[in-house]
Design a protein around this motif. Structure first.
Motif, PDB file in Angstrom:
ATOM      1  N   VAL A 299      -8.605   5.470  -4.733  1.00 55.64           N
ATOM      2  CA  VAL A 299      -9.438   6.513  -5.371  1.00 55.64           C
ATOM      3  C   VAL A 299      -9.551   6.157  -6.944  1.00 55.64           C
ATOM      4  CG1 VAL A 299      -8.323   8.804  -5.758  1.00 55.64           C
ATOM      5  CG2 VAL A 299      -7.732   7.747  -3.404  1.00 55.64           C
ATOM      6  N   GLY A 300      -8.438   6.079  -7.597  1.00 55.16           N
ATOM      7  CA  GLY A 300      -8.521   5.628  -8.663  1.00 55.16           C
ATOM      8  C   GLY A 300      -9.398   4.484  -9.381  1.00 55.16           C
ATOM      9  N   ALA A 301      -9.980   3.804  -8.516  1.00 56.29           N
ATOM     10  CA  ALA A 301     -10.935   3.353  -8.650  1.00 56.29           C
ATOM     11  C   ALA A 301     -12.275   3.650  -8.427  1.00 56.29           C
ATOM     12  CB  ALA A 301     -10.399   1.322  -8.378  1.00 56.29           C
ATOM     13  N   GLY A 302     -12.779   4.588  -7.970  1.00 61.28           N
ATOM     14  CA  GLY A 302     -13.793   5.303  -7.629  1.00 61.28           C
ATOM     15  C   GLY A 302     -14.012   5.156  -6.046  1.00 61.28           C
ATOM     16  N   ILE A 303     -13.176   4.173  -5.216  1.00 64.77           N
ATOM     17  CA  ILE A 303     -13.451   3.715  -3.941  1.00 64.77           C
ATOM     18  C   ILE A 303     -13.677   4.601  -2.743  1.00 64.77           C
ATOM     19  CG2 ILE A 303     -13.294   1.821  -2.240  1.00 64.77           C
ATOM     20  CD1 ILE A 303     -14.719   0.688  -4.752  1.00 64.77           C
ATOM     21  N   ALA A 304     -12.820   5.449  -3.297  1.00 67.17           N
ATOM     22  CA  ALA A 304     -12.221   6.137  -2.001  1.00 67.17           C
ATOM     23  C   ALA A 304     -12.647   8.427  -3.206  1.00 67.17           C
ATOM     24  CB  ALA A 304     -10.924   5.737  -0.884  1.00 67.17           C
ATOM     25  N   GLU A 305     -12.340   8.463  -1.655  1.00 68.07           N
ATOM     26  CA  GLU A 305     -12.416  10.033  -2.651  1.00 68.07           C
ATOM     27  C   GLU A 305     -11.261  10.429  -2.561  1.00 68.07           C
ATOM     28  OE1 GLU A 305     -15.504  12.676   0.143  1.00 68.07           O
ATOM     29  OE2 GLU A 305     -16.734  11.039  -0.942  1.00 68.07           O
ATOM     30  N   SER A 306     -10.330  10.544  -1.347  1.00 73.89           N
ATOM     31  CA  SER A 306      -9.299  10.554  -1.385  1.00 73.89           C
ATOM     32  C   SER A 306      -8.733   9.466  -0.310  1.00 73.89           C
ATOM     33  CB  SER A 306      -8.933  11.900  -0.609  1.00 73.89           C
ATOM     34  OG  SER A 306      -9.163  11.729   0.497  1.00 73.89           O
TER      35      SER A 306
ATOM     36  N   ASP B 205      -6.462  11.017   2.251  1.00 72.69           N
ATOM     37  CA  ASP B 205      -6.998  10.344   4.084  1.00 72.69           C
ATOM     38  C   ASP B 205      -8.271  10.818   3.953  1.00 72.69           C
ATOM     39  OD1 ASP B 205      -3.914  11.394   4.413  1.00 72.69           O
ATOM     40  OD2 ASP B 205      -4.121  13.509   3.578  1.00 72.69           O
ATOM     41  N   ALA B 206      -8.875  11.003   3.767  1.00 70.24           N
ATOM     42  CA  ALA B 206     -10.605  10.967   4.213  1.00 70.24           C
ATOM     43  C   ALA B 206     -11.585  10.215   2.542  1.00 70.24           C
ATOM     44  CB  ALA B 206     -10.944  12.400   4.576  1.00 70.24           C
ATOM     45  N   PRO B 207     -11.588   8.854   2.578  1.00 69.98           N
ATOM     46  CA  PRO B 207     -12.018   7.855   1.954  1.00 69.98           C
ATOM     47  C   PRO B 207     -13.746   8.171   1.997  1.00 69.98           C
ATOM     48  CG  PRO B 207     -10.333   6.603   3.424  1.00 69.98           C
ATOM     49  CD  PRO B 207     -10.734   7.911   3.813  1.00 69.98           C
ATOM     50  N   GLY B 208     -14.494   8.233   2.806  1.00 67.65           N
ATOM     51  CA  GLY B 208     -15.605   8.817   2.423  1.00 67.65           C
ATOM     52  C   GLY B 208     -15.953   7.528   2.394  1.00 67.65           C
TER      53      GLY B 208
ATOM     54  N   GLY C 242     -15.312   5.618   6.972  1.00 63.78           N
ATOM     55  CA  GLY C 242     -14.956   6.883   5.419  1.00 63.78           C
ATOM     56  C   GLY C 242     -14.438   7.560   6.176  1.00 63.78           C
ATOM     57  N   THR C 243     -14.445   7.647   7.471  1.00 65.46           N
ATOM     58  CA  THR C 243     -13.055   8.639   8.116  1.00 65.46           C
ATOM     59  C   THR C 243     -12.326   7.398   8.937  1.00 65.46           C
ATOM     60  OG1 THR C 243     -13.852   7.882  10.383  1.00 65.46           O
ATOM     61  CG2 THR C 243     -15.241   9.437   9.349  1.00 65.46           C
ATOM     62  N   ILE C 244     -11.461   6.562   8.103  1.00 64.52           N
ATOM     63  CA  ILE C 244     -10.289   5.922   8.865  1.00 64.52           C
ATOM     64  C   ILE C 244      -9.022   6.484   7.130  1.00 64.52           C
ATOM     65  CG2 ILE C 244      -8.969   4.303   9.065  1.00 64.52           C
ATOM     66  CD1 ILE C 244     -11.240   3.529  10.435  1.00 64.52           C
ATOM     67  N   PRO C 245      -8.229   6.724   7.644  1.00 59.97           N
ATOM     68  CA  PRO C 245      -7.155   7.179   5.792  1.00 59.97           C
ATOM     69  C   PRO C 245      -6.550   6.099   6.226  1.00 59.97           C
ATOM     70  CG  PRO C 245      -6.594   8.577   7.584  1.00 59.97           C
ATOM     71  CD  PRO C 245      -7.850   7.988   8.982  1.00 59.97           C
ATOM     72  N   ILE C 246      -6.599   5.410   5.034  1.00 56.84           N
ATOM     73  CA  ILE C 246      -6.469   4.543   3.575  1.00 56.84           C
ATOM     74  C   ILE C 246      -4.441   4.701   4.547  1.00 56.84           C
ATOM     75  CG2 ILE C 246      -5.785   3.297   1.613  1.00 56.84           C
ATOM     76  CD1 ILE C 246      -8.161   4.950   0.393  1.00 56.84           C
ATOM     77  N   ILE C 247      -4.133   3.337   4.596  1.00 56.29           N
ATOM     78  CA  ILE C 247      -2.436   2.756   5.037  1.00 56.29           C
ATOM     79  C   ILE C 247      -1.825   2.177   4.041  1.00 56.29           C
ATOM     80  CG2 ILE C 247      -0.846   1.856   6.749  1.00 56.29           C
ATOM     81  CD1 ILE C 247      -3.414   2.379   8.557  1.00 56.29           C
ATOM     82  N   GLY C 248      -0.772   2.559   3.493  1.00 54.93           N
ATOM     83  CA  GLY C 248      -0.020   2.100   2.292  1.00 54.93           C
ATOM     84  C   GLY C 248       0.985   1.275   3.552  1.00 54.93           C
ATOM     85  N   PRO C 249       2.183   0.716   2.391  1.00 55.22           N
ATOM     86  CA  PRO C 249       3.091  -0.215   3.494  1.00 55.22           C
ATOM     87  C   PRO C 249       4.002   0.545   4.387  1.00 55.22           C
ATOM     88  CG  PRO C 249       3.611   0.298   0.901  1.00 55.22           C
ATOM     89  CD  PRO C 249       2.055   0.748   1.835  1.00 55.22           C
ATOM     90  N   LYS C 250       4.442   0.549   5.334  1.00 53.57           N
ATOM     91  CA  LYS C 250       5.934   0.796   6.053  1.00 53.57           C
ATOM     92  C   LYS C 250       7.431   1.992   5.015  1.00 53.57           C
ATOM     93  CE  LYS C 250       3.973  -0.335  10.367  1.00 53.57           C
ATOM     94  NZ  LYS C 250       4.260  -0.952  11.628  1.00 53.57           N
ATOM     95  N   GLY C 251       7.444   0.487   4.074  1.00 50.97           N
ATOM     96  CA  GLY C 251       8.626   0.453   3.308  1.00 50.97           C
ATOM     97  C   GLY C 251       8.270  -0.953   2.242  1.00 50.97           C
TER      98      GLY C 251
END
Length: 305
Positions: A108-115, A117-120, A270-279
């Motif tokens: 998001v900070g790099a401007g690749i995704a809008e958010s 949850d919804a990268p666009g 763009g409709t697939i949420p960005i996922i982080g590590p599980k732990g």
């Protein structure tokens, strides 16, 4: 540019995936292996063509442009600068080439995704972000006498800059001192490491590919000055590294592979949420701990493991 193909028996309609990495590192290989395994589990006829920028910034846009021209069905990219270069080339060409990024620190900070949850747009993927606040909390739980936090960072690396800035805020909020050294190229890592000798109680390395590439030099300088070295990415077994606070890159690669399958099956990235590590995984290098004469355990309190 290095290319290689991995193919399995199938029809002429087998989908082709470009794999673009910023440099050849063990954690990158681990992530890409996880990605390929996930894709092949669902699409055994998929083929892969690999591109390696070898850490050379002048190659980032050149290779990205070539990938767009090659017109694969999808491109998976690892390394923030090459992700940025790829998305820029896709946009410049007016292409709809889907981009799946793997283990990107701050999309998001790099401007690749809008958010998250919804990268666009045409890009989505996984993030390996470990909040600097969590890193600092871990350090203070393991080494409560810390006062001066040292770090090396590359202002040109988006992940490294974000991590540095947030670490600086966390250190200030905790009433501690930040001793930071910036570099302009991987060749400056060793001198930067030496410059921290005697000035910092601990050295923290964030998710910065240039610094990770020079981790053996950082470890050597840290061991010589008997300064604990903490990493959020890279090889824990590197001599001089005391502690790793990070994620499983094979897991992030596998999750990105599942996203790629969904995109190849028709889902808009763009409709697939960005996922982080599980732990977050906290690991300690026993040899370095002994060499530094530290009394810390593998399961200190207050750590998210």
């Amino acid at each position: 540019m290095a290319g290689g193909a991995l193919a399995f028996p199938g029809t002429a309609m087998a989908q082709e995936i470009a794999l673009y990495k910023i440099v050849d590192l063990s954690l990158i290989t681990e992530a890409l292996d996880g990605f390929k395994a996930a894709v092949l589990a669902a699409k055994p006829d998929a083929t892969f063509k690999e591109y390696d920028a070898q850490g050379q910034a002048n190659l980032f846009p050149t290779i990205a442009r070539q990938i767009v021209r090659d017109a694969p069905d999808l491109v998976a990219v690892i390394g923030t600068p090459v992700v940025l270069a790829t998305v820029q080339q896709v946009q410049h060409a007016g292409s709809d080439l889907p981009v799946i990024f793997i283990a990107m620190g701050d999309p998001v900070g790099a401007g690749i995704a809008e958010s998250l949850d919804a990268p666009g747009g045409t890009a989505t993927g996984t993030t390996d972000w470990v909040p600097p606040e969590a890193t600092l909390a871990t350090l203070r739980a393991a080494l409560p006498e810390l006062e001066k936090i040292g770090t090396i960072w590359d202002p040109a690396n988006q992940n490294g800059k974000v991590f540095h800035d947030e670490l600086a805020g966390a250190v200030e909020s905790a009433g501690l001192d930040l001793v930071d050294v910036s570099i302009g190229s991987p060749g400056e890592v060793f001198m930067a490491s030496q410059s921290l000798s005697g000035r910092a109680d601990v050295i923290v390395i964030g998710p910065d590919s240039a610094i990770i590439q020079g981790l053996p030099a950082v470890g050597s300088a840290a061991l010589k000055s008997k300064t604990p070295l903490i990493i959020t990415a890279g090889d824990l077994e590197t001599p001089g590294v005391l502690m790793s606070l990070g994620v499983k890159y094979s897991e992030l690669g596998s999750l990105a592979g599942d996203m790629a399958v969904a995109v190849l099956d028709g889902t808009a990235p763009g409709t697939i949420p960005i996922i982080g590590p599980k732990g977050v995984t906290v690991s300690i290098n026993g040899e370095t701990k002994t060499a530094l004469g530290l009394e810390i355990t593998d399961d200190f309190s207050g750590v998210n493991q």
